[in-house]
Design an enzyme around this catalytic site. Structure first.
Site, PDB file in Angstrom:
ATOM      1  CB  THR A 161      27.964  27.595  17.841  1.00 26.73           C
ATOM      2  OG1 THR A 161      27.892  26.821  16.649  1.00 26.73           O
ATOM      3  CG2 THR A 161      26.559  27.995  18.272  1.00 26.73           C
ATOM      4  CG  HIS A 162      31.856  25.342  17.634  1.00 27.92           C
ATOM      5  ND1 HIS A 162      32.500  24.542  18.550  1.00 27.92           N
ATOM      6  CD2 HIS A 162      30.548  24.981  17.684  1.00 27.92           C
ATOM      7  CE1 HIS A 162      31.628  23.726  19.119  1.00 27.92           C
ATOM      8  NE2 HIS A 162      30.434  23.979  18.614  1.00 27.92           N
ATOM      9  CB  SER A 283      49.270  52.977  12.517  1.00 25.32           C
ATOM     10  OG  SER A 283      50.626  52.726  12.218  1.00 25.32           O
ATOM     11  CE  LYS A 289      45.911  48.830  11.164  1.00 21.66           C
ATOM     12  NZ  LYS A 289      47.037  48.194  11.871  1.00 21.66           N
ATOM     13  CD  GLU A 296      43.565  46.496  19.564  1.00 21.33           C
ATOM     14  OE1 GLU A 296      44.314  45.658  19.065  1.00 21.33           O
ATOM     15  OE2 GLU A 296      43.647  47.711  19.311  1.00 21.33           O
ATOM     16  CE  LYS A 331      43.764  49.465  53.656  1.00 16.14           C
ATOM     17  NZ  LYS A 331      43.608  48.223  54.469  1.00 16.14           N
TER      18      LYS A 331
HETATM   19  N1  ARG Z   1      46.649  50.104  57.859  1.00 17.22           N
HETATM   20  C1  ARG Z   1      46.183  48.936  58.514  1.00 17.22           C
HETATM   21  C2  ARG Z   1      45.474  48.021  57.494  1.00 17.22           C
HETATM   22  O1  ARG Z   1      45.211  48.448  56.441  1.00 17.22           O
HETATM   23  C3  ARG Z   1      45.221  49.286  59.592  1.00 17.22           C
HETATM   24  C4  ARG Z   1      45.172  48.314  60.714  1.00 17.22           C
HETATM   25  C5  ARG Z   1      46.454  48.208  61.395  1.00 17.22           C
HETATM   26  N2  ARG Z   1      46.332  47.477  62.612  1.00 17.22           N
HETATM   27  C6  ARG Z   1      47.396  47.113  63.267  1.00 17.22           C
HETATM   28  N3  ARG Z   1      47.194  46.493  64.368  1.00 17.22           N
HETATM   29  N4  ARG Z   1      48.616  47.345  62.855  1.00 17.22           N
HETATM   30  O2  ARG Z   1      45.190  46.886  57.766  1.00 17.22           O
END
Ligand code: ARG
Length: 465
Positions: A161-162, A283, A289, A296, A331
């Site tokens: 601990t610590h 290294s 090394k 890491e 995304k």
């Molecule tokens: N490529 C767009 C997105 O990832 C799809 C939806 C686009 N819709 C629109 N009304 N422009 O959100």
């Protein structure tokens, strides 16, 4: 001439001018959302079947759509499909080529659908599969830890601990702690997956549709557990993506804590572990090394996974209902975090299988640091001394040891008894490392039989027996 300048976009009807090249470049997402193609096609096929069933398209049109989509999918699989940035995203790229090939039937596919619910659908289908893939990887890592815990069962080490030596424990107990962390990660993904597993399609742009669709049919086709309840909520919702990012963050954070221990433990100062040569690097200047670059990097990559979560939280924070183009920023962050965490998990399983513990060094580290002081206090408590008083007595004994530069176990019985008459000859068993460990019989404690039980349970859960 003017006619040629007009927009050729699938949404271009009301536009007098073609889109600026800079706008196309700035708004395209095809470079990264192309990876949704399989799920986009899966969703479109289910949608087409529903449209045919509802009499919104004919069976022949449906067949042409299904065949066309199958062909496109095979071309993308083979790397032969040409993605066009001016078509913005994966949805438009596929639909445009389909329509070019099969004509009117292709142009009917988007009936009662918007890209707003389509992209939400694709993302959910994709993440549902990714949740399953993560679960498989996490189980593999857990198995690697369980194998080690079995291999080193009985080996002792200091628990900290610590970052100060605290109490002796079994190495297997330490290793099984990681199995528990990864189990919580798996459980968390189960919950996340439940919230992903809701059909958004049918929300259309955001208000639903006036066409007679059957959402339940599509949900059944795609194996969704439920259909979303509010079209406005649905089209602007990315909670499931943020939740997935949070799940990914805790996984990577657990890997990062492990990494920190591996870096520390492979140092000359500790020498608790030896990571196999194949998993280390050298290294370019210092010939002697051998560096733990993999842990890491894993620790370092935690930064970008955290960044992805922060990024999407910030993107979402001021958005009014419902769909806003800002949502397209979701995304890339999720994909990058997924790629990072999956790669980290799969290398961790290998890394652990190629790491050896130095049992002599671990054992030696349990000597020094008065790690059985709590055992001495507990001994007095069992003889009815109030714990606070026992704490004081042991504190004075530790101070004496420090003065003499010796360990608790090096004191004579008479010297110990000067501090308390309750101490008898059986104290020396209590002060030994093994005695200390095996006294910790409380549920979840480090006593060998508790650890063996825990390990057996884990092995059963992981299908290792
Ligand atoms: N490529 C767009 C997105 O990832 C799809 C939806 C686009 N819709 C629109 N009304 N422009 O959100």
């Amino acid at each position: 001439m003017a006619e040629q300048q007009k927009s050729e976009k699938m949404w271009g009807g009301r536009f007098a001018e073609a889109t600026a090249a800079s706008v196309e470049a700035y708004s395209a997402s095809i470079q990264y959302d192309a990876r949704l193609y399989h799920h986009d096609i899966m969703g479109s096929k289910a949608h087409a079947r529903m449209l045919a069933r509802q009499g919104l398209i004919t069976v022949e049109e449906c067949d042409a759509i299904l065949e066309g989509l199958t062909e496109i999918e095979a071309e993308i699989d083979r790397g032969e499909f040409v993605f066009r940035p001016e078509l913005e995203d994966i949805h438009m790229n596929i639909e445009k080529v389909l329509t070019d090939r099969i004509g009117a039937a292709g142009a009917k596919l988007h009936t009662a659908r918007s890209r707003n619910d389509q992209v939400n659908l694709d993302f959910r289908l994709y993440l549902r599969d990714e949740a399953d893939a993560l679960d498989t990887l996490l189980a593999e890592v857990q198995r690697a830890f369980a194998r080690m815990a079995r291999k080193y069962l009985g080996a002792v080490m200091p628990g900290y601990t610590h970052m100060q030596r605290a109490q002796p424990v079994l190495l297997s107990h330490h290793l099984l702690a990681y199995v528990e962390m990864f189990q919580r990660d798996r459980d968390r993904l189960v919950g996340c997956r439940q919230r992903i597993d809701v059909l958004p399609l049918g929300s259309a742009a955001m208000a639903g549709t006036g066409l007679p669709i059957d959402r339940q049919f599509v949900a059944d086709e795609l194996g969704f557990a439920a259909i979303s309840a509010n079209s406005m909520d649905t089209s602007g919702d990315r909670d499931f993506a943020m939740e997935m990012l949070f799940c990914l963050n805790l996984i990577q954070l657990h890997l990062s804590r492990l990494s920190e221990e591996l870096v520390l433990w492979s140092s000359k100062e500790f020498e608790f572990v030896r990571i196999g040569d194949r998993y280390c690097t050298g290294s370019s200047i210092m010939p002697q090394k051998k560096n733990p670059d993999i842990p890491e990097l894993m620790r370092g990559k935690t930064g970008r996974v955290t960044g992805a979560l922060m990024s999407l939280l910030m993107t979402m924070k001021g958005l009014p209902l419902t769909y806003n183009r800002d949502l397209q920023e979701d995304k890339e962050q999720v994909f990058d975090a997924l790629d990072t965490v999956k790669a980290s998990l799969s290398i961790t399983a290998e890394l652990m299988d190629n790491t050896e513990f130095n049992q002599e060094r671990l054992q030696a580290a349990t000597i020094g640091g008065f790690m059985t002081a709590t055992d001495l206090a507990d001994y007095l408590v069992k003889r009815n001394m109030p714990f606070r008083q026992a704490h004081g007595v042991v504190g004075r004994i530790v101070a004496l040891c420090q003065e003499r530069d010796c360990e608790l176990i090096d004191l004579s019985l008479a010297e110990l008894q000067e501090h308390s008459e309750l101490i008898e000859a059986d104290i020396f068993e209590v002060l030994s490392v093994e005695g200390s460990i095996n006294s910790r019989l409380s549920a979840g404690g480090t006593a060998q039989i508790r650890v063996e039980e825990a390990l057996t349970r884990v092995e059963q859960q992981l299908g290792m027996q």
